[in-house]
Write a protein that holds these residues in place. Structure first.
Motif, mmCIF file in Angstrom:
data_model
loop_
_atom_site.group_PDB
_atom_site.id
_atom_site.type_symbol
_atom_site.label_atom_id
_atom_site.label_comp_id
_atom_site.label_asym_id
_atom_site.label_seq_id
_atom_site.Cartn_x
_atom_site.Cartn_y
_atom_site.Cartn_z
ATOM 1 N N LYS A 4 29.572 36.694 -37.056
ATOM 2 C CA LYS A 4 30.328 35.860 -36.129
ATOM 3 C C LYS A 4 30.227 36.430 -34.717
ATOM 4 O O LYS A 4 30.511 37.607 -34.501
ATOM 5 C CB LYS A 4 31.790 35.798 -36.564
ATOM 6 N N PRO A 8 33.061 32.402 -30.179
ATOM 7 C CA PRO A 8 32.637 31.428 -31.174
ATOM 8 C C PRO A 8 32.555 29.966 -30.716
ATOM 9 O O PRO A 8 32.370 29.070 -31.533
ATOM 10 C CB PRO A 8 33.702 31.587 -32.268
ATOM 11 N N TRP A 51 31.012 28.132 -33.828
ATOM 12 C CA TRP A 51 30.434 28.990 -34.860
ATOM 13 C C TRP A 51 31.351 28.957 -36.073
ATOM 14 O O TRP A 51 32.548 29.227 -35.981
ATOM 15 C CB TRP A 51 30.311 30.417 -34.347
ATOM 16 N N ARG A 55 26.868 29.752 -38.921
ATOM 17 C CA ARG A 55 25.944 29.036 -38.019
ATOM 18 C C ARG A 55 26.714 28.207 -36.993
ATOM 19 O O ARG A 55 27.905 27.992 -37.128
ATOM 20 C CB ARG A 55 24.986 28.153 -38.808
ATOM 21 N N TRP A 56 26.001 27.737 -35.975
ATOM 22 C CA TRP A 56 26.588 26.881 -34.953
ATOM 23 C C TRP A 56 26.640 25.454 -35.473
ATOM 24 O O TRP A 56 25.664 24.930 -35.990
ATOM 25 C CB TRP A 56 25.754 26.927 -33.667
#
Length: 79
Positions: A4, A8, A51, A55-56
């Protein structure tokens, strides 16, 4: 990147399909403050990503027209 990130949230500003900037933020609030500022300063689209789960993820896309319409509605309500 599977860890992370410290920030984020990220905002990707574009103008006529050309990426202008990508900036990470520590909170959703800060990300959307950047969206409003960027769209009022010449960018035409802002993509907000978060995030999560390694993943984004696409969170929301906002256009300059949406910001302008919201500002006009606020102004007309204040009159």
């Amino acid at each position: 990147m599977s860890n992370k990130p410290r920030k984020p949230w990220r905002v990707i500003l574009t103008q006529r399909g050309v990426k202008l900037v990508e900036i990470e933020h520590t909170s959703e609030k800060k990300a959307f403050e950047h969206v409003r500022a960027g769209l009022c300063s010449g960018a035409d689209t802002a993509r907000v990503e978060q995030w999560e789960g390694g993943r984004w993820w696409h969170f929301e896309t906002v256009t300059a027209e949406e910001i302008q319409a919201a500002q006009a509605a606020v102004r007309s309500g204040a009159e």
